[in-house]
Design an enzyme around this catalytic site. Structure first.
Site, PDB file in Angstrom:
ATOM      1  N   GLU A 440      76.626  25.590 106.560  1.00  0.00           N
ATOM      2  CA  GLU A 440      76.912  24.849 105.333  1.00  0.00           C
ATOM      3  C   GLU A 440      76.033  25.349 104.190  1.00  0.00           C
ATOM      4  OE1 GLU A 440      76.034  20.698 105.772  1.00  0.00           O
ATOM      5  OE2 GLU A 440      76.323  20.265 103.642  1.00  0.00           O
ATOM      6  N   ASP A 513      74.139  20.177 107.769  1.00  0.00           N
ATOM      7  CA  ASP A 513      73.076  19.193 107.592  1.00  0.00           C
ATOM      8  C   ASP A 513      73.368  17.928 108.386  1.00  0.00           C
ATOM      9  OD1 ASP A 513      71.822  20.894 105.864  1.00  0.00           O
ATOM     10  OD2 ASP A 513      72.603  19.936 104.040  1.00  0.00           O
ATOM     11  N   ASP A 515      73.625  14.972 107.596  1.00  0.00           N
ATOM     12  CA  ASP A 515      73.922  13.872 106.677  1.00  0.00           C
ATOM     13  C   ASP A 515      75.437  13.693 106.556  1.00  0.00           C
ATOM     14  OD1 ASP A 515      74.806  15.983 105.194  1.00  0.00           O
ATOM     15  OD2 ASP A 515      73.270  15.850 103.636  1.00  0.00           O
ATOM     16  N   ASP A 517      77.640  14.485 104.236  1.00  0.00           N
ATOM     17  CA  ASP A 517      78.382  15.687 103.867  1.00  0.00           C
ATOM     18  C   ASP A 517      78.477  16.649 105.039  1.00  0.00           C
ATOM     19  OD1 ASP A 517      79.033  14.958 101.376  1.00  0.00           O
ATOM     20  OD2 ASP A 517      77.384  16.025 100.368  1.00  0.00           O
TER      21      ASP A 517
END
Ligand code: 1YM
Length: 652
Positions: A440, A513, A515, A517
């Site tokens: 990412e 990540d 998180d 997203d």
């Protein structure tokens, strides 16, 4: 049966016990595993007997109940297992539950296995349980017998020991069988039944055995949970259920017929999507890899649609025939067969081999689909025109693909310098070892590029969110720079021409990540692989990297770092380091320097990977992807938790 059985051992009993001891010694050979799957196989095994009683036409209800003490019961309202004496001098139920593979020897030969781990008997359930009780309502009486795993005072093991006779414990007005048992904690790595898993399986059974009432009751919590499934319209409703959330193009179509002792039924409904879903079963066993019945279905649809299209002038003389692929885009159907002497082709028993199944399905579908198209000209025209359009797009794609191949061989119009600037290939060409990291963002991609072992690890940095392939057309997916690159570097081709063996990488690792997203990106990529490269997922090539969430260091001793992947590990690390512990929380991959990234997330020696495996229940995954990536707000976490199996652990 009014007298109690004498509980002395005969030669027969000893053989019996040896059989069951063998099961306990090597449970994997009988139920596949001693994990969650194996545990649930015990339930399916007993449920299958109740299903057989339904198929025989005597049972309309199956109730599964989960209890606080870890036991489970399965109740049916069939005839009840016969309670008479077997020629061995023992009651029939006792023989069934304590003799390995006793199932088919009674009851006049009409008894055939219908599902589960095909051919495993009730005695296997006894062998792997702490205790099992059978209660039979028959001829006005309630009969009961209990079997236990016992270690006697001499330390001798007794597996499935009848601790009572087949006693009459009361009178009754109904008939039926209830089997209760408690899986042995000493055998299984887990003995916790999964409500959702059982629920979905029972729903599937209710669709396939139309009219049966399937009830699941959970009495383990403070409140009683209950689900009931009853579908008088059977697989017709199943198709509508699977199509929920997609735009259907017409009402559900249903055919049934019987020939040469094979009963076949088909329900289907096209939607405005681009994928084909055909869920097939034989005797309610899912045939995940298809087989003769699916071939019969495909032959018939291709032939009938083409004949119809030519007859009505929708295809001109000069036009090529519509291919099966063109015709089945957006098709969603369920094909279910009932037959005896089922032969499976593959080791895993997922592919039907009976020739008569092909002939029957081909004839029934051929006839009935022909009628249907004649009688429903608007729907017929719509579907044919849709297929013609698919054919045109497919032709377009073929050209694109050819151009792509040309590129690679340097024969194309312009030879591309490199596949993509965002892609860094590995130095070696070792298909069996190379790894592709899908990373990412550019900054993490840059770190990964520095961190990697250049010899066998490739990096592809994704810019932003990938395309949602659930909503895109195939042509859009192929035009998408990122997916085009992924397809190109994997070298497997896609669709019908896909070949996993050609895959240039042993592992494809999604690294994002920790998180919201990051997990959205994971889901978008998983959707792409599920939709377009399912073979790769099936082959277990797809992984998710797990960057740590925290690191703990001691003040003044920066070199001793403990990485933590969850709060438990954090707690343990804090305890270990004691006073002066310093916690760093990693919000993204970008916060780690390349050395840390290598050490924690990319180094095969230390990293934790999650392997993505396809759910056994493919229709459920299919439906969930639609729910997930379609128009509704994505219940992403739930999907990831319930419908893909994450196998956690250090790899290699
Ligand atoms: C909850 C589990 O096992 N039900 C069940 C099993 C049998 C019968 C009915 C049955 C079968 C037949 C005749 C027959 C079984 N019987 C045998 C055997 N539920 C559950 N319900 N009468 C009753 O097949 O002819 C094995 S299973 F061998 F005794 F006939």
């Amino acid at each position: 049966m009014t007298e109690k059985q004498a509980l002395t051992y005969t030669e027969d009993d000893i053989q019996v016990l040896e059989g069951l001891i063998a099961v306990r010694k090597r449970p994997g050979m009988y139920i596949g595993s001693t994990g969650t799957r194996g545990l649930h196989h015990l339930v399916w095994e007993i449920v299958d007997n109740a299903k057989d009683e339904s198929l025989a036409g005597y049972n309309d209800t199956i109730i599964v109940t989960l209890y606080k003490d870890g036991s489970v019961s399965v109740e049916d309202h069939g005839r009840g297992i016969p309670t008479g004496m077997h020629k061995t001098g023992r009651p029939v139920p006792e023989v069934i539950f304590t003799t390995l593979h006793a199932g088919g020897k009674f009851g006049g030969g009409g008894y055939k296995k219908s599902g589960g781990l095909h051919g495993v008997g009730s005695s296997v359930v006894v062998a792997l349980s702490k205790w099992l009780e059978v209660e039979i309502h028959r001829e006005g009486n309630i009969y009961k017998q209990r079997y236990e795993y016992v270690v006697d005072e001499n330390g001798l093991e007794h597996v499935g020991k009848p601790v009572t006779g087949l006693d009459i414990v009361g009178t009754t007005k109904r008939t039926g069988t209830t089997v209760s048992f408690k899986p042995d904690e000493a055998v299984f790595t887990t003995t916790k039944f999964d409500y959702e898993l059982i629920c979905e399986r029972m729903r599937e059974t209710a669709f396939l055995l139309k009219g049966i009432r399937m009830v699941l009751v959970d009495r383990r919590g403070s409140e009683i949970k209950r689900d009931e499934f009853h579908y008088p319209e059977g697989i017709r409703t199943y198709v509508e259920y699977l199509n929920e959330g997609k735009a259907a193009l017409h009402p559900t179509v249903y055919f049934e017929g019987e020939k040469d002792n094979v009963y076949a039924e088909l329900a289907f409904q096209y939607n405005d999507g681009y994928t084909e879903t055909l869920v097939s079963y034989v005797n309610s066993i899912p045939t995940v890899d298809g087989g003769t019945h699916v071939t019969g279905f495909r032959n018939a649809t291709t032939r009938v649609f083409n004949d119809f299209a030519r007859k009505k002038g929708l295809l001109k003389e000069k036009d090529a025939n519509l291919t099966g692929n063109d015709l089945r885009e957006g098709f969603l159907g369920v094909l279910s067969l009932q037959m005896s002497d089922v032969q499976f082709e593959s080791q895993t028993k997922d592919k039907l081999g009976n020739e008569e199944a092909r002939a029957t399905v081909e004839q029934i579908v051929g006839e009935k689909l022909g009628f249907f198209l004649e009688e429903n000209p608007e729907i017929a025209k719509l579907l044919v025109e849709k297929a013609v359009k698919s054919a045109q797009i497919r032709e377009e794609l073929r050209k694109q693909r050819e151009a792509l191949r040309g590129d690679k061989k340097g024969k194309g119009a312009k030879k591309r310098k490199s596949i993509s600037e965002k892609y860094t290939p590995p130095q070696n060409k070792d298909k069996s070892r190379n790894e592709l990291f899908l990373v990412e963002g550019d900054s993490a991609g840059g770190s990964a590029k520095q961190a990697r072992s250049a010899e066998f690890q490739a990096i592809f940095s994704l810019k932003g969110k990938p395309l949602n392939t659930e909503k895109a057309k195939l042509s859009e997916v192929l035009a998408n720079e990122e997916f085009r690159t992924i397809l190109e570097v994997l070298e497997t081709d896609l669709g019908d021409e896909m070949n996993v063996e050609n895959c240039a990488f042993d592992k494809i690792i999604i690294m994002s990540d920790a998180d919201v997203d990051g997990s959205h990106i994971q889901t978008l990529l998983l959707t792409f692989f599920f939709r377009y490269m399912q073979e790769l997922v099936k082959a277990g090539r797809l992984y998710i990297a797990q960057p740590p969430l925290y690191s703990v260091t001691k003040e003044g001793k920066k070199s001793d770092v403990i990485y933590c992947w969850d709060d438990y590990e954090l707690e343990a690390a804090l305890k270990k380091v004691g006073r002066g512990a310093k916690i760093t929380r990693y919000k993204g991959l970008g916060e780690m320097n390349p050395e840390q990234l290598w050490e924690t997330t990319m180094d095969p020696e230390n990293r934790k990977l999650i392997q993505i495996a396809l759910d056994e229940n493919l229709p459920a995954s299919e439906k969930l992807i639609t729910t997930l990536m379609g128009d509704k707000v994505p219940p992403r976490r739930e999907w990831i938790e319930n419908h893909v199996t994450f196998e956690m652990g250090e790899d290699e």
